[in-house]
Design a protein around this motif. Structure first.
Motif, short mmCIF file in Angstrom:
data_model
loop_
_atom_site.label_atom_id
_atom_site.label_comp_id
_atom_site.label_asym_id
_atom_site.label_seq_id
_atom_site.Cartn_x
_atom_site.Cartn_y
_atom_site.Cartn_z
N PRO A 117 -39.25 -20.08 -68.08
CA PRO A 117 -40.41 -19.62 -67.39
C PRO A 117 -41.07 -18.32 -68.28
CG PRO A 117 -39.37 -20.50 -65.99
CD PRO A 117 -38.39 -20.49 -66.80
N ILE A 118 -40.31 -17.43 -68.78
CA ILE A 118 -40.49 -16.45 -69.37
C ILE A 118 -41.46 -16.77 -70.79
CG2 ILE A 118 -38.53 -15.80 -70.40
CD1 ILE A 118 -41.11 -13.42 -69.17
N GLY A 119 -40.98 -17.86 -71.15
CA GLY A 119 -41.64 -18.41 -72.69
C GLY A 119 -42.62 -19.25 -72.37
N LEU A 120 -42.60 -19.87 -71.15
CA LEU A 120 -43.88 -20.62 -70.94
C LEU A 120 -45.06 -19.43 -70.39
CD1 LEU A 120 -42.38 -23.51 -68.54
CD2 LEU A 120 -43.18 -23.54 -70.94
N ALA A 121 -44.70 -18.37 -70.10
CA ALA A 121 -45.68 -17.42 -69.69
C ALA A 121 -46.54 -17.12 -71.05
CB ALA A 121 -45.07 -16.40 -68.84
N ALA A 122 -45.56 -17.05 -72.25
CA ALA A 122 -46.22 -16.49 -73.41
C ALA A 122 -47.22 -17.62 -73.96
CB ALA A 122 -44.70 -16.39 -74.40
N THR A 123 -47.18 -18.64 -73.29
CA THR A 123 -48.15 -19.43 -74.05
C THR A 123 -49.54 -19.25 -73.36
OG1 THR A 123 -48.26 -21.11 -72.10
CG2 THR A 123 -46.39 -21.69 -73.79
N PHE A 124 -49.67 -18.61 -72.23
CA PHE A 124 -51.01 -18.10 -71.65
C PHE A 124 -51.69 -19.35 -71.48
CE2 PHE A 124 -49.28 -13.79 -72.49
CZ PHE A 124 -50.38 -12.99 -71.44
N ASN A 125 -51.09 -20.64 -71.16
CA ASN A 125 -51.72 -21.81 -70.93
C ASN A 125 -51.25 -22.63 -70.00
OD1 ASN A 125 -52.92 -24.32 -71.52
ND2 ASN A 125 -52.16 -24.70 -73.61
N GLU A 144 -36.50 -16.12 -65.65
CA GLU A 144 -36.72 -16.99 -64.62
C GLU A 144 -38.43 -17.16 -64.04
OE1 GLU A 144 -33.99 -17.75 -61.24
OE2 GLU A 144 -32.58 -16.73 -62.40
N THR A 145 -38.93 -16.01 -64.50
CA THR A 145 -40.01 -15.44 -63.95
C THR A 145 -41.33 -15.57 -65.11
OG1 THR A 145 -40.24 -13.12 -64.95
CG2 THR A 145 -38.83 -13.45 -62.81
N TYR A 146 -42.50 -15.43 -64.61
CA TYR A 146 -43.51 -15.50 -65.35
C TYR A 146 -44.15 -14.21 -66.03
CZ TYR A 146 -43.85 -20.29 -64.37
OH TYR A 146 -43.44 -22.03 -64.15
N GLY A 147 -43.26 -13.08 -66.06
CA GLY A 147 -43.43 -12.05 -66.67
C GLY A 147 -43.98 -10.62 -65.56
N GLU A 148 -44.33 -9.83 -65.96
CA GLU A 148 -44.53 -8.57 -65.25
C GLU A 148 -45.89 -8.37 -64.70
OE1 GLU A 148 -46.40 -5.35 -68.43
OE2 GLU A 148 -44.19 -5.54 -68.46
N ASP A 149 -46.70 -9.26 -64.87
CA ASP A 149 -48.21 -9.35 -64.63
C ASP A 149 -48.41 -10.48 -63.23
OD1 ASP A 149 -51.06 -8.17 -64.78
OD2 ASP A 149 -51.17 -10.25 -64.75
N ASN A 180 -48.84 -22.71 -86.69
CA ASN A 180 -49.43 -21.05 -86.48
C ASN A 180 -49.18 -20.92 -85.22
OD1 ASN A 180 -50.28 -18.73 -86.96
ND2 ASN A 180 -52.49 -19.43 -87.54
N PRO A 181 -47.90 -19.70 -85.05
CA PRO A 181 -47.69 -19.14 -83.85
C PRO A 181 -48.96 -18.50 -83.05
CG PRO A 181 -46.78 -17.82 -85.49
CD PRO A 181 -47.50 -18.94 -86.51
N GLY A 182 -49.07 -18.60 -81.80
CA GLY A 182 -50.06 -18.03 -81.01
C GLY A 182 -49.80 -17.41 -79.75
N GLY A 183 -48.50 -17.28 -79.34
CA GLY A 183 -47.90 -16.76 -78.20
C GLY A 183 -48.28 -15.29 -77.94
N LYS A 184 -48.07 -14.94 -76.65
CA LYS A 184 -48.45 -13.46 -76.65
C LYS A 184 -47.28 -12.93 -75.41
CE LYS A 184 -52.33 -13.23 -78.37
NZ LYS A 184 -52.67 -12.04 -79.51
N LEU A 185 -46.90 -11.94 -75.51
CA LEU A 185 -45.74 -11.22 -74.80
C LEU A 185 -46.18 -11.00 -73.23
CD1 LEU A 185 -44.22 -8.38 -77.07
CD2 LEU A 185 -43.51 -10.78 -76.70
N PRO A 186 -45.38 -11.76 -72.16
CA PRO A 186 -45.83 -11.62 -71.09
C PRO A 186 -45.17 -10.67 -70.38
CG PRO A 186 -43.94 -13.49 -71.21
CD PRO A 186 -44.68 -12.89 -72.74
N ILE A 187 -44.50 -9.83 -70.99
CA ILE A 187 -43.96 -8.55 -70.49
C ILE A 187 -43.81 -7.78 -71.51
CG2 ILE A 187 -41.45 -9.53 -70.97
CD1 ILE A 187 -40.45 -8.24 -68.05
N ALA A 217 -46.35 -4.11 -76.65
CA ALA A 217 -47.12 -4.08 -75.44
C ALA A 217 -47.42 -5.70 -74.64
CB ALA A 217 -48.46 -3.48 -75.70
N PHE A 218 -47.56 -5.61 -73.58
CA PHE A 218 -47.88 -6.74 -72.65
C PHE A 218 -49.15 -7.52 -73.49
CE2 PHE A 218 -50.69 -8.82 -69.84
CZ PHE A 218 -49.84 -9.84 -69.06
#
Length: 780
Positions: A144-152, A193-198, A613-620, A653-654
């Motif tokens: 899930p922490i990775g899925l959160a990085a998709t912002f999708n 296991e989480t979707y991050g800090e937000d 082309n990678p497009g993920g963003k940090l969820p934490i 940064a997040f």
């Protein structure tokens, strides 16, 4: 009106005729699930009601199965003549069953409860489905922490739609997912296991996951399962980062941060179930917290499902042997009373503190009306799932679909969208195939299965080394060296964690250097593995950390690789943020991968060679050190004043993440510069791909209330959109800011919007330098 009355009259006639013919109302599929549940409850003995509040997991080997792991009907007749509420994880029987075997077993057990118990109440099967069904042969997606990085969120909904189908075809009815805990301490082993800090991001991903699991909530397709929202509440900010430790959180922070994603998911996706958390808040463990589970969850949020206990958490209200006890109950019976009064419907995973419920009712220690209230909701979901009409599954369908080649496509897409580019000096990545003849793939994670916690055994898995080698083809030589080890043991569920000796590691580093000197480029696969950051569930099974540094001699390996003078590209695999300062200082290209599932190697290779082309963003947030914790981005104005001899800013940064291309986000434009309280406003930005490669950008909207009756965070994420742009292409992204996005709990703890100025910020990360501003005035 007449047609409606006629329909109700016909249904009533059918119900009456069935009742008169000896068929009880609860067996009438024309009636609603609520009506059928109430009728069934009225026919049940106290012992039959209590049985629905029981579950067996490991004890199924004792109470339901023979020594070979097959269903034993005589054991069932002896132990469960009054029925049973749930069976936990049938797929883990005898070390793990494949799809066909699990379906056969669930059918066999179900046949007894449907055909041989007095009322024929089906049993519910629950399974872990954190990032795929945690079972043999199931498709495995990013953590899930990775899925959160998709912002999708759309991708997340598609993933859990597939997970639900794979689980349901085996016989599963309930998934113990998703986790919407807000992770505020990177030392905590359950961050993965989480979707991050937000809270906003966690809420959006949680809504998507539940919609994937449950669909429209009718369960008519036979391909959906009941979702279980976890863990309410405050679990993600434990004292000292220790799993299940007290959450020292004020009511305002609890409501605005930790309750927020639960409220969003409950009200927008209607999950059928929820799991209480192990931790305490203000001296009250969640499993005994009437205010949290009754007043807030059922009252204010409007939750209409059933609450399950976390594993052994009821026992922990008293004293759990070999671990600890909260000591708010003297024994199991008192723990049961507290739990039931708080509104927990069923005890997982074994029959323990709820064992004597019938006696407690008979002695008037617990009111039978409380038992009725808790049981009827679980019966309702058994009707909703259609189990009284269709209690069995088709083993052949399970075998054909689960973990299939076709399902790999979604797992691959999810892995690609997860990967986040953190650094790319001099455009070292992607690699040009015509300019590279020899790649050295080096590191403790280069040829290792990396799935993280609560994982199954996927049919397919590709390591980093294998993926690169396959993608490179015959024209590029790909070599491998481990370099050093993180641990010498393996297995997320294994208690023992052993590390290599200095001598062993340095010998391997020397071998890696010899190999690296012969190559044109080094691909370094480092980070964590499933043993060094994980759920800590006993004194023998630890997983929380006191440092965020790379484990072992990985920094020595980094130094040795850089010293060769060869270009180094690092792929980091981990379940929680790392303070890899040495890596950032010395290595020109860094990709954050988290744990990206069964398609790890294929996805890494696609990104390495520029096929994606990678497009993920940090969820934490990634802190510079453990001394910078807490480091979350949405802090209060006085919280980041600075440190002596150190930088107060985060390492990363997040919301941060680069691309192989570049994007320009225009200044935000408001549809109205001033609005009234209760009104919405639209914010628009133009986003252009200013580079030469197609790519994804995540446009992020943040808000700050400039003057308020209580302190507010310096910025809060309130919306986001992931878009794809071709080279030179421009799109206008529009956000509608609804009234509730300006609201907060004021000085009187009232949910309100105060008039004044709001700073509206739009950009591609939470960093100040990545945001552009516009001022909005909100009037009375």
């Amino acid at each position: 009106m007449r047609l409606t009355l006629f329909v109700f009259l016909v249904i009533g006639i059918i119900a009456c005729s069935k009742e008169q013919s000896g068929e009880p109302a609860y067996k009438n599929p024309e009636l609603s699930a609520e009506e059928r549940a109430k009728d069934l409850l009225s026919r049940m003995t106290l012992q039959e009601k209590v049985a629905q509040m029981h579950c067996v997991w490991n004890d199924k080997a004792k109470f339901l199965l023979d020594t070979a792991g097959h269903f034993d009907v005589e054991k069932a007749r002896k132990n469960f003549k009054n029925g049973l509420g749930q069976v936990g994880r049938p797929s883990d029987t005898k070390g793990g069953l494949d799809a066909y075997q699990t379906a056969v077993l669930t059918n066999a057990i179900q046949k007894y409860f449907v055909e041989e118990t007095r009322l024929g109440i089906p049993v519910f099967y629950h399974e872990e489905c954190l990032h795929g069904h945690a079972a043999k042969g199931a498709t495995s997606f990013p953590q899930p922490i990775g899925l959160a990085a998709t912002f999708n969120p759309a991708l997340v909904e598609n993933i859990f739609t597939l997970v639900a189908k794979e689980a349901r075809l085996r016989g599963t009815h309930q998934a113990l997912s998703p986790v919407v805990d807000v992770a505020r301490d990177p030392r905590w082993g359950r961050v993965e296991e989480t979707y991050g800090e937000d809270p906003y991001l966690a809420g959006e991903m949680g809504v998507a996951a539940v919609k994937g699991f449950q669909g429209d909530g009718s369960f008519k397709s036979g391909e959906r399962v009941v979702a279980t929202l976890k863990h309410m509440a405050g679990h993600g900010w434990p004292e000292a980062g220790n799993n299940i430790a007290p959450a020292n959180i004020s009511e305002r922070v609890l409501r605005e941060v930790f309750f927020y994603p639960f409220k969003q998911v409950v009200q927008r996706a209607q999950p059928g179930s929820l799991m209480a958390s192990y931790n305490e808040v203000d001296g009250v463990p969640s499993h005994a917290n009437k205010w949290m589970l009754r007043d807030i969850l059922r009252g204010e949020m409007g939750f209409n499902g059933y609450v399950v206990s976390d594993y052994y958490a009821v026992r922990e209200l008293a004293d759990r042997e070999g671990l600890f006890g909260n000591s708010v109950a003297a024994n199991g019976d008192e723990a049961a009373k507290l739990t039931i009064e708080a509104g927990v419907n069923i005890e997982l995973p074994e029959i323990d503190c709820f064992r004597n419920l019938d006696s407690l009712v008979q002695h008037k220690i617990i009111a039978e009306s409380l038992i009725d209230e808790l049981v009827v909701k679980m019966l309702e979901y058994k009707f909703r799932m259609g189990l009284f009409e269709n209690p069995y599954v088709d083993p052949d369908k399970a075998k054909a679909f689960i973990g299939s080649e076709e399902n790999r496509k979604l797992a691959h897409e999810a892995a690609l969208q997860t990967i986040t580019l953190l650094k790319n000096d001099n455009k070292v990545a992607p690699l040009a195939r015509d300019k590279v003849k020899h790649i050295a793939v080096i590191g403790p994670n280069a040829n290792r299965i990396l799935l993280g916690g609560y994982s199954g055994e996927p049919t397919f898995y590709t390591t980093v080394f294998d993926g690169i080698k396959q993608k490179a083809g015959d024209k590029i030589k790909v070599s491998y060296s481990e370099g050093c080890k993180i641990t010498t043991t393996s297995g997320w569920s294994q208690d023992k964690v052993a590390v290599p000796t200095v001598e062993e590691d340095r010998r391997q580093i020397k071998e890696a250097v010899a190999l690296a000197r012969t190559a044109d480029v080094i691909v370094l696969a480092i980070g964590q593995n499933e043993q060094v950051s994980r759920e800590a569930w006993s004194k023998e099974h630890m997983g929380d950390r006191t440092t965020l540094d790379l484990v072992g001699r990985q920094d020595e390996l980094i130094d040795a690789m850089v010293a060769t003078g060869k270009p180094v590209i690092a792929f980091v695999f981990n379940g929680s943020p790392l303070s890899f300062n040495n890596l950032v200082k010395k290595v020109p290209a860094i990709f954050e991968c988290w744990y990206i599932g069964q398609e790890t190697g294929n996805a890494v290779a696609d990104v390495l060679f520029g096929d994606y082309n990678p497009g993920g963003k940090l969820p934490i947030t990634f802190p510079r050190s453990v001394g910078h914790v807490p480091a979350y981005y949405n802090y209060k104005p006085a919280a980041r004043r600075g440190y002596l001899f150190d930088d107060v800013s985060p390492l990363y940064a997040f919301g941060y993440g680069l691309s192989y291309t570049t994007f320009e986000v225009s200044a935000p434009v408001l549809s109205n510069a001033a609005i009234k309280i209760g009104d919405s406003v639209q914010v628009s930005v133009a986003v252009q791909n200013t580079g030469t490669i197609a790519g994804d950008e995540v446009v992020q909207l943040y808000i700050r209330d400039k003057v308020s009756s209580v302190t507010r965070p310096v910025k809060e994420l309130k919306d986001f959109k992931r878009i794809m742009l071709l080279p030179g292409q421009q799109k206008t992204v529009k956000f509608t800011i609804a009234p509730e996005k300006f609201s907060f709990y004021d000085i009187n703890m009232a949910w309100t919007t105060e008039p004044g100025e709001f700073d509206i910020m739009v950009g591609n990360s939470s960093r100040d330098q990545d945001l552009k501003h516009v001022l909005l005035t909100v009037n009375r």
